[in-house]
Design a protein around this motif. Sequence first.
Motif, PDB file in Angstrom:
ATOM      1  N   LEU A  33       0.826  -1.202   0.000  1.00 44.77           N
ATOM      2  CA  LEU A  33       0.000   0.000   0.000  1.00 44.77           C
ATOM      3  C   LEU A  33       0.868   1.264   0.000  1.00 44.77           C
ATOM      4  CD1 LEU A  33      -3.004   0.493  -0.100  1.00 44.77           C
ATOM      5  CD2 LEU A  33      -3.029   0.650   2.401  1.00 44.77           C
ATOM      6  N   LEU A  34       1.955   1.233   0.762  1.00 45.96           N
ATOM      7  CA  LEU A  34       2.876   2.373   0.778  1.00 45.96           C
ATOM      8  C   LEU A  34       3.588   2.530  -0.562  1.00 45.96           C
ATOM      9  CD1 LEU A  34       4.445   2.027   4.355  1.00 45.96           C
ATOM     10  CD2 LEU A  34       2.843   3.788   3.563  1.00 45.96           C
ATOM     11  N   ALA A  35       3.888   1.389  -1.196  1.00 47.23           N
ATOM     12  CA  ALA A  35       4.515   1.448  -2.518  1.00 47.23           C
ATOM     13  C   ALA A  35       3.552   2.078  -3.523  1.00 47.23           C
ATOM     14  CB  ALA A  35       4.910   0.044  -2.978  1.00 47.23           C
ATOM     15  N   ASP A  36       2.296   1.693  -3.437  1.00 47.21           N
ATOM     16  CA  ASP A  36       1.287   2.270  -4.319  1.00 47.21           C
ATOM     17  C   ASP A  36       1.128   3.763  -4.049  1.00 47.21           C
ATOM     18  OD1 ASP A  36      -0.442   2.014  -6.410  1.00 47.21           O
ATOM     19  OD2 ASP A  36      -2.165   1.426  -5.196  1.00 47.21           O
ATOM     20  N   ALA A  37       1.230   4.145  -2.759  1.00 52.19           N
ATOM     21  CA  ALA A  37       1.177   5.563  -2.407  1.00 52.19           C
ATOM     22  C   ALA A  37       2.369   6.310  -2.995  1.00 52.19           C
ATOM     23  CB  ALA A  37       1.151   5.733  -0.892  1.00 52.19           C
ATOM     24  N   GLY A  38       3.546   5.667  -2.930  1.00 45.57           N
ATOM     25  CA  GLY A  38       4.747   6.277  -3.513  1.00 45.57           C
ATOM     26  C   GLY A  38       4.599   6.460  -5.011  1.00 45.57           C
ATOM     27  N   HIS A  39       4.009   5.455  -5.644  1.00 41.20           N
ATOM     28  CA  HIS A  39       3.757   5.558  -7.086  1.00 41.20           C
ATOM     29  C   HIS A  39       2.814   6.709  -7.378  1.00 41.20           C
ATOM     30  CE1 HIS A  39       2.569   3.260 -11.009  1.00 41.20           C
ATOM     31  NE2 HIS A  39       3.287   4.333 -11.235  1.00 41.20           N
ATOM     32  N   ASN A  40       1.758   6.825  -6.606  1.00 45.53           N
ATOM     33  CA  ASN A  40       0.804   7.914  -6.813  1.00 45.53           C
ATOM     34  C   ASN A  40       1.413   9.272  -6.491  1.00 45.53           C
ATOM     35  OD1 ASN A  40      -2.020   6.958  -7.606  1.00 45.53           O
ATOM     36  ND2 ASN A  40      -1.513   5.522  -5.980  1.00 45.53           N
ATOM     37  N   LEU A  41       2.325   9.306  -5.495  1.00 45.89           N
ATOM     38  CA  LEU A  41       3.004  10.562  -5.183  1.00 45.89           C
ATOM     39  C   LEU A  41       3.866  11.004  -6.362  1.00 45.89           C
ATOM     40  CD1 LEU A  41       3.664  12.784  -3.152  1.00 45.89           C
ATOM     41  CD2 LEU A  41       5.501  11.324  -2.254  1.00 45.89           C
ATOM     42  N   ALA A  42       4.533  10.021  -6.986  1.00 46.10           N
ATOM     43  CA  ALA A  42       5.313  10.332  -8.189  1.00 46.10           C
ATOM     44  C   ALA A  42       4.400  10.860  -9.282  1.00 46.10           C
ATOM     45  CB  ALA A  42       6.057   9.089  -8.676  1.00 46.10           C
ATOM     46  N   ASP A  43       3.200  10.300  -9.344  1.00 46.07           N
ATOM     47  CA  ASP A  43       2.245  10.747 -10.350  1.00 46.07           C
ATOM     48  C   ASP A  43       1.765  12.169 -10.092  1.00 46.07           C
ATOM     49  OD1 ASP A  43       2.460   8.392 -11.652  1.00 46.07           O
ATOM     50  OD2 ASP A  43       0.623   7.517 -10.860  1.00 46.07           O
ATOM     51  N   VAL A  44       1.646  12.528  -8.816  1.00 46.08           N
ATOM     52  CA  VAL A  44       1.266  13.907  -8.490  1.00 46.08           C
ATOM     53  C   VAL A  44       2.324  14.871  -9.033  1.00 46.08           C
ATOM     54  CG1 VAL A  44       0.997  15.577  -6.605  1.00 46.08           C
ATOM     55  CG2 VAL A  44      -0.121  13.333  -6.461  1.00 46.08           C
ATOM     56  N   GLY A  45       3.589  14.537  -8.794  1.00 46.22           N
ATOM     57  CA  GLY A  45       4.668  15.355  -9.342  1.00 46.22           C
ATOM     58  C   GLY A  45       4.652  15.363 -10.857  1.00 46.22           C
ATOM     59  N   ALA A  46       4.383  14.198 -11.451  1.00 42.45           N
ATOM     60  CA  ALA A  46       4.337  14.093 -12.904  1.00 42.45           C
ATOM     61  C   ALA A  46       3.202  14.940 -13.486  1.00 42.45           C
ATOM     62  CB  ALA A  46       4.156  12.632 -13.311  1.00 42.45           C
ATOM     63  N   LEU A  47       2.051  14.913 -12.823  1.00 47.11           N
ATOM     64  CA  LEU A  47       0.915  15.694 -13.302  1.00 47.11           C
ATOM     65  C   LEU A  47       1.174  17.192 -13.186  1.00 47.11           C
ATOM     66  CD1 LEU A  47      -1.973  13.539 -11.796  1.00 47.11           C
ATOM     67  CD2 LEU A  47      -1.480  13.862 -14.230  1.00 47.11           C
ATOM     68  N   VAL A  48       1.887  17.587 -12.126  1.00 51.01           N
ATOM     69  CA  VAL A  48       2.257  19.001 -11.982  1.00 51.01           C
ATOM     70  C   VAL A  48       3.173  19.414 -13.135  1.00 51.01           C
ATOM     71  CG1 VAL A  48       3.545  20.654 -10.588  1.00 51.01           C
ATOM     72  CG2 VAL A  48       1.960  19.078  -9.478  1.00 51.01           C
ATOM     73  N   LEU A  49       4.178  18.568 -13.429  1.00 52.34           N
ATOM     74  CA  LEU A  49       5.084  18.857 -14.547  1.00 52.34           C
ATOM     75  C   LEU A  49       4.316  18.941 -15.860  1.00 52.34           C
ATOM     76  CD1 LEU A  49       8.199  16.587 -13.824  1.00 52.34           C
ATOM     77  CD2 LEU A  49       8.126  19.084 -13.834  1.00 52.34           C
ATOM     78  N   SER A  50       3.416  17.993 -16.077  1.00 52.56           N
ATOM     79  CA  SER A  50       2.638  17.974 -17.315  1.00 52.56           C
ATOM     80  C   SER A  50       1.756  19.207 -17.442  1.00 52.56           C
ATOM     81  CB  SER A  50       1.773  16.708 -17.362  1.00 52.56           C
ATOM     82  OG  SER A  50       2.567  15.544 -17.364  1.00 52.56           O
ATOM     83  N   LEU A  51       1.154  19.616 -16.323  1.00 50.53           N
ATOM     84  CA  LEU A  51       0.276  20.783 -16.328  1.00 50.53           C
ATOM     85  C   LEU A  51       1.062  22.050 -16.652  1.00 50.53           C
ATOM     86  CD1 LEU A  51      -2.583  21.809 -15.851  1.00 50.53           C
ATOM     87  CD2 LEU A  51      -2.061  21.976 -13.415  1.00 50.53           C
ATOM     88  N   VAL A  52       2.228  22.201 -16.027  1.00 55.41           N
ATOM     89  CA  VAL A  52       3.079  23.361 -16.300  1.00 55.41           C
ATOM     90  C   VAL A  52       3.517  23.360 -17.765  1.00 55.41           C
ATOM     91  CG1 VAL A  52       5.309  24.434 -15.806  1.00 55.41           C
ATOM     92  CG2 VAL A  52       3.890  23.584 -13.926  1.00 55.41           C
ATOM     93  N   ALA A  53       3.884  22.165 -18.279  1.00 55.68           N
ATOM     94  CA  ALA A  53       4.346  22.058 -19.661  1.00 55.68           C
ATOM     95  C   ALA A  53       3.245  22.450 -20.643  1.00 55.68           C
ATOM     96  CB  ALA A  53       4.820  20.638 -19.944  1.00 55.68           C
ATOM     97  N   VAL A  54       2.014  22.012 -20.374  1.00 51.28           N
ATOM     98  CA  VAL A  54       0.894  22.351 -21.251  1.00 51.28           C
ATOM     99  C   VAL A  54       0.678  23.856 -21.274  1.00 51.28           C
ATOM    100  CG1 VAL A  54      -1.626  22.224 -21.487  1.00 51.28           C
ATOM    101  CG2 VAL A  54      -0.297  20.148 -21.108  1.00 51.28           C
ATOM    102  N   ARG A  55       0.765  24.497 -20.109  1.00 49.62           N
ATOM    103  CA  ARG A  55       0.577  25.948 -20.050  1.00 49.62           C
ATOM    104  C   ARG A  55       1.687  26.672 -20.809  1.00 49.62           C
ATOM    105  NH1 ARG A  55      -4.136  27.235 -19.604  1.00 49.62           N
ATOM    106  NH2 ARG A  55      -3.436  29.339 -19.075  1.00 49.62           N
ATOM    107  N   LEU A  56       2.916  26.171 -20.685  1.00 45.42           N
ATOM    108  CA  LEU A  56       4.041  26.795 -21.405  1.00 45.42           C
ATOM    109  C   LEU A  56       3.881  26.635 -22.915  1.00 45.42           C
ATOM    110  CD1 LEU A  56       7.134  25.783 -19.233  1.00 45.42           C
ATOM    111  CD2 LEU A  56       6.218  28.087 -19.558  1.00 45.42           C
ATOM    112  N   ALA A  57       3.444  25.440 -23.328  1.00 44.68           N
ATOM    113  CA  ALA A  57       3.308  25.168 -24.763  1.00 44.68           C
ATOM    114  C   ALA A  57       2.240  26.048 -25.412  1.00 44.68           C
ATOM    115  CB  ALA A  57       2.974  23.696 -24.979  1.00 44.68           C
ATOM    116  N   LEU A  58       1.288  26.533 -24.615  1.00 49.30           N
ATOM    117  CA  LEU A  58       0.223  27.378 -25.150  1.00 49.30           C
ATOM    118  C   LEU A  58       0.687  28.820 -25.379  1.00 49.30           C
ATOM    119  CD1 LEU A  58      -2.832  26.174 -23.018  1.00 49.30           C
ATOM    120  CD2 LEU A  58      -2.372  25.685 -25.436  1.00 49.30           C
ATOM    121  N   ARG A  59       1.833  29.170 -24.819  1.00 50.37           N
ATOM    122  CA  ARG A  59       2.334  30.535 -25.015  1.00 50.37           C
ATOM    123  C   ARG A  59       2.780  30.741 -26.458  1.00 50.37           C
ATOM    124  NH1 ARG A  59       6.074  31.872 -19.655  1.00 50.37           N
ATOM    125  NH2 ARG A  59       4.382  31.713 -18.101  1.00 50.37           N
TER     126      ARG A  59
END
Length: 305
Positions: A33-59
């Motif tokens: 369960l903690l490993a799955d949480a770690g995976h999801n935590l990595a995904d939170v960081g990944a989604l933040v990166l993806s969101l920032v990248a999408v906003r930058l690409a729209l400029r």
Amino acid sequence: MDRTRRLTLSLILNTGLVVVQVGFGLVAHSTGLLADAGHNLADVGALVLSLVAVRLALRPPSAERSFGNHRATILAALGNALLIAAVTVLIVVDSVHRLANPQPVRAGIVVVVASVALLVNGVSALVLRDRSNDLNMRGALLHMVGDALASLAVVSAAAVMLAVPSATWLDPVSALVVSAIIAYQAVGVLRSSVVVLLESTPSDVDLEQLTATMGMVEGVGEVHDLHVWSLSSEMRVLSAHVVLTGHPTLEQAQVVGEHVKGAITGPYGIAHSTLELECERCLDGDDDPCRMESATPAVVSLHRH
């Protein structure tokens, strides 16, 4: 729903899920369960990166970045892959330690929480599925699909432990299964990101076929120095020298150039092309380029966005 909203919604769902998984993972003494949480935590960081990248690409493009910020999405995908790899190492180390030092697991809690995680990850995957070829969105989607598979592995292991409480080794084993899924995702996204950053020819573009397509346009005698690469998953760029037949005027040459671009833009997904039109093949080191009729230069650059 646009990409920004898809990513934002998925980010909210996964942030709440991480908090729940960490809390109950500690209570249940579950590495899986903690490993799955770690995976999801990595995904939170990944989604933040993806969101920032999408906003930058729209400029829009600027003087400093004449092609815009399309590479931001590729850098985000690369960062996501490296983040996944780092989380994988931590999970493997902890899982091996738990295999050597087994602890009792409260399997009932694990089943419930992992089932909730499976549901949330499934919903997030559906939210992120936008049927595009964007590598950034594809990376985020793969995160969610991998999370769902990882949660399924944890649920399965915990269900067995409910029937056989002594099988505590299944918990760290399920965490290792999660790690394998994560590693597989990371390799695929990393490889695709590097291909774009190295400006390699897109895998679905056959240069010989593309050259033949350009050569079939009336007025084209030869195509050479052809290059195709990607700025992002959806932004392809082409440059080529096109030798024209019949020594056309500048106006006639431009018409042929537009026809060439019309022949390749749709079928090959070329978003930006630069053609140098020549009345005869220019060789490296030529100081005296040939001339077209009406004393116009034989080499004419045409650009299309």
